[in-house]
Design an enzyme around this catalytic site. Structure first.
Site, short mmCIF file in Angstrom:
data_model
loop_
_atom_site.label_atom_id
_atom_site.label_comp_id
_atom_site.label_asym_id
_atom_site.label_seq_id
_atom_site.Cartn_x
_atom_site.Cartn_y
_atom_site.Cartn_z
N HIS A 457 -15.44 76.85 17.48
CA HIS A 457 -16.38 75.73 17.32
C HIS A 457 -15.92 74.80 16.20
CE1 HIS A 457 -19.93 73.77 15.57
NE2 HIS A 457 -20.21 73.55 16.85
N CYS A 834 -18.20 38.86 11.72
CA CYS A 834 -17.74 39.58 10.53
C CYS A 834 -18.77 40.57 10.02
CB CYS A 834 -17.31 38.62 9.43
SG CYS A 834 -18.66 37.58 8.84
C1 PEP Z 1 -23.51 39.73 7.62
O1 PEP Z 1 -24.64 39.46 7.29
O2 PEP Z 1 -23.23 40.23 8.73
C2 PEP Z 1 -22.38 39.52 6.71
C3 PEP Z 1 -21.15 39.74 7.10
O3 PEP Z 1 -22.69 39.16 5.43
P1 PEP Z 1 -23.21 40.19 4.31
O4 PEP Z 1 -23.04 41.56 4.85
O5 PEP Z 1 -22.39 39.93 3.13
O6 PEP Z 1 -24.62 39.77 4.16
#
Ligand code: PEP
Ligand code: MG
Length: 879
Positions: A457, A834
């Protein structure tokens, strides 16, 4: 006609895995290609979902179909449930669409009762075997179906072994096993209050129900969440005639892979035990033999097995993981599936299959689970430190990587002290692990077990999680009750440091520093294929030149997010930053900004250098103020001194800055609206850095991308953009140089997505900040949601954390809408993401499908995103 819920193995095939589960579909396929499979039937995943729809009951229709198929199975095998002459015994196993090792349960020898066991004992002339089967059945059934718990039975076995003065189960004789079976039944009655069921049909319905129920056990839910398996899939149940590996020394059972699941090397790899059944090999109670030794024990069966392996591998065109049993020298295949493997092995196997002409490059790219790549990027021991280290012991290198940390002895302690708890580095040391330990295993840097082979496991689960694991170090003398163990003459207590190497199996006393992995060979080749087929670009979220360099090495094609506020975490920088936040007047603020400007400029230069001319997106300051104002007395005093103000005054100022809801407070572009001088300073830094780097590298085309955060209204953007453009143009003019730059915005507030057509007219690019967009779309604080998400998983309101896996239905709809509104008004608009989702494979696939230009993620997730982007493009090519 009513819906069909049950299929004979001979009625199915490999393409029916949605309905029959992976195990059922493959048993059907093996039957079709003429391999020796004990026959049986599969109860479909739809029966499982129906069971839940019916309030966790197996309805009459399904029950009657199961009974009908028992009759068919009796006809095929010539045996009968509960028969005194020729009784049918079956195994009952779960089998979901995707394999879930260790998550679901198995019952063997179902169909036994007091009468049948006596018949078997007599007819087989092998009472030891008959009673061994019965005691195993009672044990498994009690544990799985009635949830009595294994512990009581194991204690009874240990007592019996002690009484008889033997070490191994196989040393117990027929009478011992008979006595154990009776003790087990008594234990069952005392715990449950009724007699152990003797009617095989009742036993079977109980077992099927237990498999359906186990789909919803906490371990399964955690595993599903980690592996993107939807709850709605349900599990199938396989009922199969037993083949017996425990009838004597000409019998056995084992598991094997057609290639090494740790390295990918071609050749049979596996383990087996003689005179044993099912779980014995993986339970780690006895140490199994290498598969090649089968040649001596069962030469004929081994010859056939090798042929079967070759057939299966070329049939499935992938490495197979098989279970088999040998009964009186005859081979039976109980399972085959595409084997789980380490990331290294996955890459090697994919490359070898392409070279062997079995797979195309595209298929090879699709075979690799992007999440697995993580393990390749994990630390290894520093080579120099390792040379000097003394090996204290050795186990099996069960899951690669290096780990170093404080010893803990229980999964609970690992959770409290490790990742997600206090955040310390811990190594979980156990006799053996069980599915209950999964959360503790996740919280550990590494796992070390005393018992168990490569298929135990601990080994299987650690490999799947990408956590370093050394298993089966029998030299450890373990004292779990007192939280200590002894190895090589030293006693280790909780909190002592050890280091383990999941590749070699070596165990070291103390701390050995680790270093980042270097990537080459097959990794490069597969990544090359991924880059060839993907259309989505992959950038990185990096705030320091070091991270940016690492990301560039890992294939990042630019920076998609540089959080400029993160450049001020260092002790020597935070002071100037605090002076800026706590400035009273424009002059004070400008004085603080003048201190900050050179830091920013030199950092930006280093980022452009690290990316060698690739795009760099610089996001303007977005500091939730509560993360930056000083809280320690000494820091407050320091700030007061720098500002020439009293401590009292600064404290008042800090309390005036306090916000009830800082995540929706004075952050993002609102800072630049209130204090335009901040945007001015940042623009100067960005443009001056770009000018310097362009002069140094005339062949690079440095085009800074300036990104304004947290826009909710186009007028906000215009306001900040005007400052940026005026400042930038002046800098460029003064430098007497040509430089292009772009000004774009994050889309991270629902209103921005809803008004994207207006915003797009004033933006060169959009970048979805899905962390905030998720926060604001759900109305869940991203800092606090963890406190209640657990309840959401338990109640099935959510299956995943929307902050980790993009909510395609809601947040995704806003993204699609923003693109649809934005692109027609600005044909040059480029669009990326992002938020944290930019490195999550299923989210990357969604981003490809809705037409994003790039995803941006943390450096170590860049290869994952590259592969996920390629898989998305292969599955759904863009026009
Ligand atoms: C987000 O809000 O997705 C972003 C990338 O900015 P932060 O995480 O810095 O608020
Ligand atoms: Mg944000």
């Amino acid at each position: 006609m009513s819906q069909k819920y049950v299929y004979l193995f001979s009625e199915g095939n490999a393409n029916m895995r949605e309905l029959l589960g992976g195990k059922g579909a493959n048993l059907a396929e093996m039957t079709n290609i003429g391999l020796p499979v004990p026959q049986g039937f599969t109860i479909t995943t739809e029966a499982c979902t129906q069971y839940y729809e019916d309030g966790r009951e197996i309805n009459e229709e399904i029950q009657s179909q199961i009974n009908e198929y028992i009759v068919k199975m009796e006809e095929i095998t010539g045996k009968k449930f509960g028969d005194k002459e020729n009784p049918l015994l079956v195994s009952v196993r779960s089998g979901a669409r995707a394999s879930m090792p260790g998550m679901m349960d198995t019952i063997l020898n179902l169909g036994l009762n007091e009468d049948v066991v006596n018949v078997l004992a007599e007819k087989s002339n092998n009472p030891r075997w008959a009673w061994d089967c019965y005691r195993r059945f009672i044990q498994m059934y009690s544990d799985v179906v009635m949830e009595v718990g294994k512990k009581y039975f194991e204690e009874l076995i240990d007592k019996m072994k002690a009484k008889k003065g033997v070490k191994l189960d196989v040393e117990l004789d027929a009478n011992d096993l008979k006595e154990l079976a009776n003790q087990f039944k008594a234990e069952y009655k005392s715990k449950i209050g009724t007699d152990f069921p003797s009617d095989p049909k009742e036993q079977l319905m109980g077992a099927v129900k237990a498999v359906f129920r186990s789909w919803d056990n906490p371990r399964a839910n955690v595993y599903r969440r980690d592996n993107d398996i939807p709850y709605s899939w349900g599990t199938a149940v396989n009922v199969q005639a037993m083949a017996f590996g425990n009838m004597g020394d000409d019998c056995g059972t084992g598991v094997a892979f057609t290639r090494d699941p740790a390295t990918g090397d071609k050749g049979l790899f596996g383990e087996f035990l003689t005179n044993a059944q099912g779980e014995d090999v993986v339970a780690g109670v006895r140490t199994p033999m290498k598969i090649t030794e089968m040649a001596n024990k069962f030469p004929e069966a081994f010859e056939e097995f090798k042929k079967v392996c070759a057939t299966l591998e070329s049939h499935y065109r992938d490495m197979q993981d098989m279970e088999f049993t040998v009964e009186h020298g005859k081979l039976y295949m109980l399972q085959t599936r595409n084997g789980k493997r380490t990331a290294q092995a996955a890459l090697k196997i994919a490359c070898d299959l392409v070279d062997e002409g079995m797979r195309t490059e595209e298929e090879a790219v699709l075979m690799i689970d992007p999440r697995n790549l993580d393990t390749l990027l994990h630390p290894q021991f520093d080579a120099k430190a390792l040379k000097e280290a003394q090996v204290a012991g050795k186990g099996l290198g069960a899951s690669p990587g290096a780990a170093c940390g404080k010893v803990v002895f229980t999964a609970e302690d690992a959770e409290i002290q490790g990742i997600g708890g206090k955040g310390e580095k811990v190594v979980l040391v156990r006799l053996e692990t069980s599915p209950e330990d999964i959360t503790g295993m996740k919280a550990s840097q590494g796992i070390l077990t005393v018992r168990g082979g490569m298929t135990s496991h601990a080994a299987v689960v650690a490999r799947g999680m990408g956590t370093c694991c050394v298993s089966g170090c029998g030299d450890i003398v373990m004292d779990e009750a007192n939280k200590q163990f002894t190895l090589a003459g030293k006693t280790y207590h909780e909190g002592d440091y050890i280091s383990i190497d999941g590749t070699t199996g070596n165990i070291y006393d103390g701390i050995i520093p680790t270093v980042d992995a270097t990537i080459a060979g097959e990794f490069g080749r597969v990544m090359g294929w991924a880059d060839k087929y993907r259309t989505l670009k992959v950038r990185t979220n990096a705030d320091t030149p070091k991270d940016a360099k690492k990301a560039h090495e890992l294939g990042a094609e630019g920076i998609g997010l540089c959080r400029t506020e993160h450049m001020f975490f260092d002790a020597d920088r935070i002071a100037a930053f605090r002076e800026m936040i706590c400035a009273d007047t424009l002059e004070e603020r400008e004085a603080a900004l003048n201190k900050i400007l050179p830091y920013q400029q030199s950092d930006f230069e280093a980022l452009y250098e690290a990316l060698e001319g690739d795009s760099v997106t610089i996001r303007y300051l977005d500091p939730p103020l509560h993360e930056f104002v000083p809280t320690e007395e000494a820091d407050i005093e320091k700030l007061a001194e720098a500002q020439g103000k009293s401590v009292e005054y600064i404290k008042n100022l800090i309390s005036a800055l306090h916000e009830v809801n800082p995540m929706m407070g004075h952050r993002g572009c609102r800072l630049a609206v209130t204090y335009p001088e901040i945007a001015k300073m940042q623009t100067k830094a960005v443009i001056r850095a770009a000018i310097n780097v362009s002069k140094k590298h005339p062949d690079w085309k440095v085009i800074p991308e300036i990104m304004i955060p947290l826009i909710c209204d186009v007028k906000e953007l215009k306001f900040v953009k005007d400052i940026v453009v005026a400042t930038a143009d002046e800098e460029i003019k003064n430098a007497g140089i040509e430089l292009n730059y772009q000004v774009g915005t994050m889309i991270e507030i629902p209103r921005a997505a809803l008004t994207a057509d207006e915003i797009a007219k004033n933006a060169d690019f959009f970048c979805f900040g899905t962390n905030d967009l998720t926060q604001m779309t759900y109305g869940f604080s991203r800092d606090d949601a963890g406190k209640f998400l657990g309840a959401y998983y338990d109640t099935k309101i959510f299956e995943n954390d929307p902050f980790a896996k993009l909510d395609q239905t809601g947040v995704g709809k806003l993204m699609e809408m923003a693109i649809k509104l934005g692109k027609p008004v600005n044909s040059n608009l480029h669009v990326g993401i992002c938020g944290e989702h930019g490195g999550d494979p299923t989210s990357v696939e969604f981003c490809h499908n809705i037409g994003l230009d790039y995803v941006s993620c943390s450096p170590f997730r860049v290869p994952i995103a590259r592969l996920a982007a390629a898989q998305a493009a292969i599955k759904n090519p863009r026009a």
